[in-house]
Motif scaffolding. Structure first.
Motif, PDB file in Angstrom:
ATOM      1  N   ARG A 136     -15.803  12.912   9.978  1.00 52.29           N
ATOM      2  CA  ARG A 136     -16.654  11.739   9.773  1.00 52.29           C
ATOM      3  C   ARG A 136     -17.962  12.124   9.095  1.00 52.29           C
ATOM      4  O   ARG A 136     -18.465  11.392   8.239  1.00 52.29           O
ATOM      5  CB  ARG A 136     -16.943  11.058  11.114  1.00 52.29           C
ATOM      6  CG  ARG A 136     -17.552   9.706  11.008  1.00 52.29           C
ATOM      7  CD  ARG A 136     -16.633   8.718  10.294  1.00 52.29           C
ATOM      8  NE  ARG A 136     -17.318   8.058   9.209  1.00 52.29           N
ATOM      9  CZ  ARG A 136     -16.769   7.699   8.065  1.00 52.29           C
ATOM     10  NH1 ARG A 136     -15.511   7.949   7.809  1.00 52.29           N
ATOM     11  NH2 ARG A 136     -17.456   7.099   7.130  1.00 52.29           N
ATOM     12  N   ARG A 158     -18.395  10.455   5.466  1.00 56.94           N
ATOM     13  CA  ARG A 158     -19.473   9.485   5.327  1.00 56.94           C
ATOM     14  C   ARG A 158     -20.401   9.851   4.170  1.00 56.94           C
ATOM     15  O   ARG A 158     -20.794   8.988   3.391  1.00 56.94           O
ATOM     16  CB  ARG A 158     -20.268   9.370   6.629  1.00 56.94           C
ATOM     17  CG  ARG A 158     -21.331   8.282   6.572  1.00 56.94           C
ATOM     18  CD  ARG A 158     -21.801   7.852   7.942  1.00 56.94           C
ATOM     19  NE  ARG A 158     -22.728   8.819   8.511  1.00 56.94           N
ATOM     20  CZ  ARG A 158     -23.540   8.545   9.548  1.00 56.94           C
ATOM     21  NH1 ARG A 158     -23.509   7.351  10.112  1.00 56.94           N
ATOM     22  NH2 ARG A 158     -24.349   9.464  10.022  1.00 56.94           N
ATOM     23  N   ASP A 180      -8.213  14.343   6.071  1.00 58.49           N
ATOM     24  CA  ASP A 180      -9.645  14.198   5.762  1.00 58.49           C
ATOM     25  C   ASP A 180     -10.043  15.062   4.569  1.00 58.49           C
ATOM     26  O   ASP A 180     -10.828  14.638   3.721  1.00 58.49           O
ATOM     27  CB  ASP A 180     -10.498  14.567   6.979  1.00 58.49           C
ATOM     28  CG  ASP A 180     -10.541  13.465   8.020  1.00 58.49           C
ATOM     29  OD1 ASP A 180     -10.091  12.341   7.720  1.00 58.49           O
ATOM     30  OD2 ASP A 180     -11.024  13.731   9.148  1.00 58.49           O
TER      31      ASP A 180
END
Length: 199
Positions: free
Chosen positions: A64, A68, A123
């Motif tokens: 994350r 982000r 990811d």
């Protein structure tokens, strides 16, 4: 009931943001393997197991953090490029945008440089896709100013990122010094991007 739900959601969002900030700082200081969920939780005043209320685990937190920032670069870079109809101003605006990012997000840059391999496969693939999109914005801006093969343009853009991204690691100074650093970096970046190679 709606007010309670909104307040609860806001508190959870604030805690999530705090966890991401703490994770970025700790990963930058110690490296991903040297940080535990207990360390991250403790940095925001909760236990390690309580972190699971927000993230599936340490790897999800790392994902994350890096997703982000990659999403923010693409969104911000796209907005900057679309708001600058003049070719040279578009390039300069992208440079200013990235310099500001680098000076404010030195920890995240350090984490991405060092810990990308610790991301989950999904990811990592998404971060790479977003990076290619962001690089593409710069290459398009550069193409409007100087001719070059795709390989050369990509080399120039990535070398420019290296110039900008490496400086904040050693620049922890006053606001006035940071402003001067930003000015110098922006001038060096546009020169590097447009410089003719030696004959």
């Amino acid at each position: 009931m709606t007010t309670q739900t909104t307040a609860r959601d806001r508190a959870k969002a604030e805690r999530t943001d705090a966890l991401l900030a703490a994770a970025a700082t700790l990963f930058a200081e110690r490296g991903y393997p040297g940080v535990s969920l207990e360390d991250i939780g403790s940095a925001v005043g909760i236990s390690g197991p309580a972190v699971y209320r927000h993230f599936a685990g340490k790897q999800a937190l790392l994902g994350r953090v890096l997703l982000r920032v990659s999403e923010g670069l693409v969104a911000g870079g796209t907005a900057v490029a679309e708001d600058s109809p003049d070719a040279e101003e578009r390039m300069r605006a992208l440079i200013r945008f990235h310099v500001e990012f680098a000076l404010s997000e030195a920890d995240v840059i350090r984490v991405q440089d060092r810990d990308l391999a610790h991301l989950s496969e999904a990811d990592r693939a998404e971060v790479r896709r977003l990076q290619r999109t962001y690089i593409g914005l710069w290459i398009s801006a550069l193409d409007a100013l100087r001719a070059g093969t795709p390989e050369e343009q990509r080399l120039r853009v990535q070398a420019c990122f290296g110039l900008i991204n490496s400086t904040p690691h050693s620049t922890r100074a006053s606001a006035r010094a940071q402003a001067e650093t930003a000015r110098v970096l922006a001038a060096m970046a546009i020169s590097a991007l447009l410089a003719d190679p030696p004959a």
